[in-house]
Design an enzyme around this catalytic site. Structure first.
Site, PDB file in Angstrom:
ATOM      1  N   GLY A 157       0.813  -1.207   0.000  1.00  0.00           N
ATOM      2  CA  GLY A 157       0.000   0.000   0.000  1.00  0.00           C
ATOM      3  C   GLY A 157       0.847   1.257   0.000  1.00  0.00           C
ATOM      4  N   CYS A 158       0.425   2.250   0.782  1.00  0.00           N
ATOM      5  CA  CYS A 158       1.077   3.564   0.770  1.00  0.00           C
ATOM      6  C   CYS A 158       2.538   3.524   1.206  1.00  0.00           C
ATOM      7  CB  CYS A 158       0.307   4.535   1.664  1.00  0.00           C
ATOM      8  SG  CYS A 158      -1.336   4.954   1.057  1.00  0.00           S
ATOM      9  N   VAL A 159       2.924   2.530   1.983  1.00  0.00           N
ATOM     10  CA  VAL A 159       4.315   2.450   2.434  1.00  0.00           C
ATOM     11  C   VAL A 159       5.218   1.783   1.392  1.00  0.00           C
ATOM     12  CG1 VAL A 159       4.282   0.199   3.604  1.00  0.00           C
ATOM     13  CG2 VAL A 159       5.668   2.072   4.552  1.00  0.00           C
ATOM     14  N   GLY A 160       4.627   1.332   0.289  1.00  0.00           N
ATOM     15  CA  GLY A 160       5.377   0.582  -0.711  1.00  0.00           C
ATOM     16  C   GLY A 160       6.473   1.373  -1.389  1.00  0.00           C
ATOM     17  N   LEU A 366       3.610   5.583   5.649  1.00  0.00           N
ATOM     18  CA  LEU A 366       2.811   4.696   6.486  1.00  0.00           C
ATOM     19  C   LEU A 366       1.863   3.916   5.593  1.00  0.00           C
ATOM     20  CD1 LEU A 366       2.095   7.473   9.045  1.00  0.00           C
ATOM     21  CD2 LEU A 366       3.244   5.359   9.678  1.00  0.00           C
TER      22      LEU A 366
END
Length: 379
Positions: A157-160, A366
Site C-alpha cells: 500500500g502507501c508504504v510501498g 505509512l
C-alpha cells in the site's frame, strides 16, 4: 511499548564512502486524464443524490483534502457507471504497463544507460493483480536482457514506495556492481465503486489519483557491464546514497488501512484515527530507528514524506517539530496529483532532488499493517 524495528544492522547500513547503494536516476509518469476537484464534487453530488447517504455532509472533505487536480487512467465519465472486478483489473494491467514503459525509458535516458544495462527489476503495486507479474509483461514490451532478475512486491500500500525502494537497495547491495530498476505504479482512482455508499469510499474519492515512478539504483562496484561505470549521473541532479532502512508494524492494527476485496473491485479501508495515530505513535518509532543508526533528529536535515492527506501532513510536521506548512513539496504533490498510494512519496523525492537536496534525509511513509517505513538518504 517495545519499539524494536525490523532493520538491517548498523554495520551493514553504515554510510561509508563507496559502500552505499546510489540512486542515480528517477522519473515519474502520469496518465492523460486530469480530474479537477470541482468537477469531481459535481459528479459525486449527482451520483450519490438520493442513495441513502447524506452526501452534503461529506462534501467538505473535498475542499479540505488539499487536492486541486489528479490524474486518472480513465475519463471522469467512466466512474459514473458500475464496473466489475475483471474489467477494473484489466484496466489496471494495461495502464500500469503503459506508465511503467514511459517512466522506465525516461529514467534510463536520464541515467544515460540502455535497457540492457539493467540487471534486476523490482515492481511494487497494490491496486491490481497480475500473473504473470507486471515486470514479466514489461519485458515483452521492452528489450531488457532475458536473464534479468525479477521481484514483484504486492500488498504494501502507501508504504510501498519506501519499503520497495529499501528492498531494491538491499538486492543491489547483495550483488556488487548490480543495477536495479525499481518500478512503482498505483492506479488508486480505479478503486472507486459507484455503488459503495460508505464514507471511506467518498473520502478516497476526494484523495486518490494514479501515477508511477521508475528509480535506478546502482551498487558500488565496476564490473565489465554494458553501459559504463557505476555509480554515475549524467546530469546535474544529485546522486543519493541509500544507507540505513527500517520498518515497524504496530500490533492489532490490521483495520487501520487496506483493501477489502469486493465483487466489483477493491473496497478502501480507512481509519479516521490515522492522523491521531501519527501524532501519538510515530515519534518514538522514528527515534528508535535513528538511535539504532547512532543518530537523532538533530542529525536529520530534512524529511521526504508520503502525503496521505492534509491532516496527515500536519500531523507529520508536528511529529518532526516543523512549523505548519514546512513540508512544502509533500503539500505540493498532494495538491497537484492527490494521493497515489506508494507512488506519492517518489513524486515528493523527485521534486526535492530537483531542488538540490544536501545533507541527510529520512524518507518515510505509512501503510497497511499498520506499518511505518524508513529509508535514510545521503545527498
Amino acid at each position: 511499548m517495545d519499539f524494536q524495528l525490523a532493520r538491517d544492522t548498523r554495520a551493514e547500513n553504515a554510510p561509508a564512502t563507496g559502500k552505499a547503494v546510489a540512486l542515480t536516476a528517477l522519473a515519474t509518469a502520469v496518465p492523460p486524464h486530469i480530474l479537477r476537484q470541482a468537477d469531481v464534487v459535481t459528479r459525486v453530488r449527482s451520483l450519490f443524490a438520493g442513495r441513502q447517504i447524506n452526501i452534503d455532509r461529506l462534501l467538505p472533505a473535498f475542499a479540505n483534502a488539499g487536492v486541486e487536480t489528479r490524474r486518472s487512467c480513465v475519463p471522469i465519465e467512466w466512474y459514473l457507471e458500475p464496473s466489475d472486478w475483471k474489467t477494473r483489473n484489466q484496466l489496471f494491467i494495461d495502464n500500469a504497463l503503459d506508465l511503467f514503459e514511459d517512466a522506465t525509458l525516461r529514467c534510463l535516458d536520464q541515467a544515460g544507460l540502455p535497457l540492457e544495462a539493467v540487471d534486476a527489476i523490482v515492481t511494487v503495486s497494490t491496486t491490481g493483480i497480475a500473473v504473470p507479474s507486471l515486470d514479466a509483461r514489461l519485458m515483452d514490451r521492452l528489450a531488457f536482457r532475458r536473464d534479468v532478475n525479477r521481484l514483484p512486491v504486492f500488498g504494501l500500500g502507501c508504504v510501498g514506495g519506501v519499503i520497495g525502494l529499501s528492498r531494491a537497495a538491499a538486492l543491489a547491495k547483495s550483488r556488487p556492481g548490480t543495477r536495479v530498476l525499481c518500478l512503482v505504479a498505483e492506479l488508486c482512482a480505479l478503486t472507486f465503486r459507484a455503488n459503495d455508499r460508505s464514507k471511506s469510499n467518498v473520502i478516497a474519492t476526494a484523495l486518490f489519483g494514479d501515477g508511477a515512478a521508475a528509480l535506478l539504483l546502482e551498487s558500488p562496484a565496476n564490473p565489465a557491464k554494458p553501459g559504463g561505470s557505476i555509480p554515475t549521473a549524467s546530469n546535474a541532479l544529485p546522486v543519493l546514497q541509500l544507507t540505513a532502512s527500517g520498518e515497524y508494524t504496530w500490533p492489532a492494527s490490521l483495520d487501520v488501512m487496506g483493501w477489502d476485496v469486493e465483487n466489483d473491485g477493491l473496497g478502501v479501508v480507512f481509519s479516521r484515527d490515522i492522523p491521531a495515530l501519527v501524532l501519538d505513535r510515530l515519534g518514538p518509532v522514528l527515534d528508535s530507528f535513528l538511535a539504532d543508526q547512532g543518530l537523532s533528529r538533530s542529525d536529520i536535515d530534512g524529511y521526504v514524506c508520503h502525503p496521505g492527506g492534509a491532516k496527515v501532513i500536519s500531523a507529520l510536521e508536528a511529529v518532526f517539530g516543523l512549523e505548519d506548512g514546512n513540508l512544502t513539496e509533500a503539500r505540493g504533490v498532494l495538491r497537484d496529483f492527490g494521493n497515489m498510494s506508494a507512488v506519492t512519496v517518489l513524486f515528493v523525492l523527485e521534486r526535492m532532488r530537483a531542488a538540490g537536496m544536501k545533507g541527510r534525509y529520512v524518507m518515510t511513509a505509512l501503510g497497511p499493517g499498520f506499518t511505518a517505513g524508513f529509508q535514510i538518504l545521503e545527498a
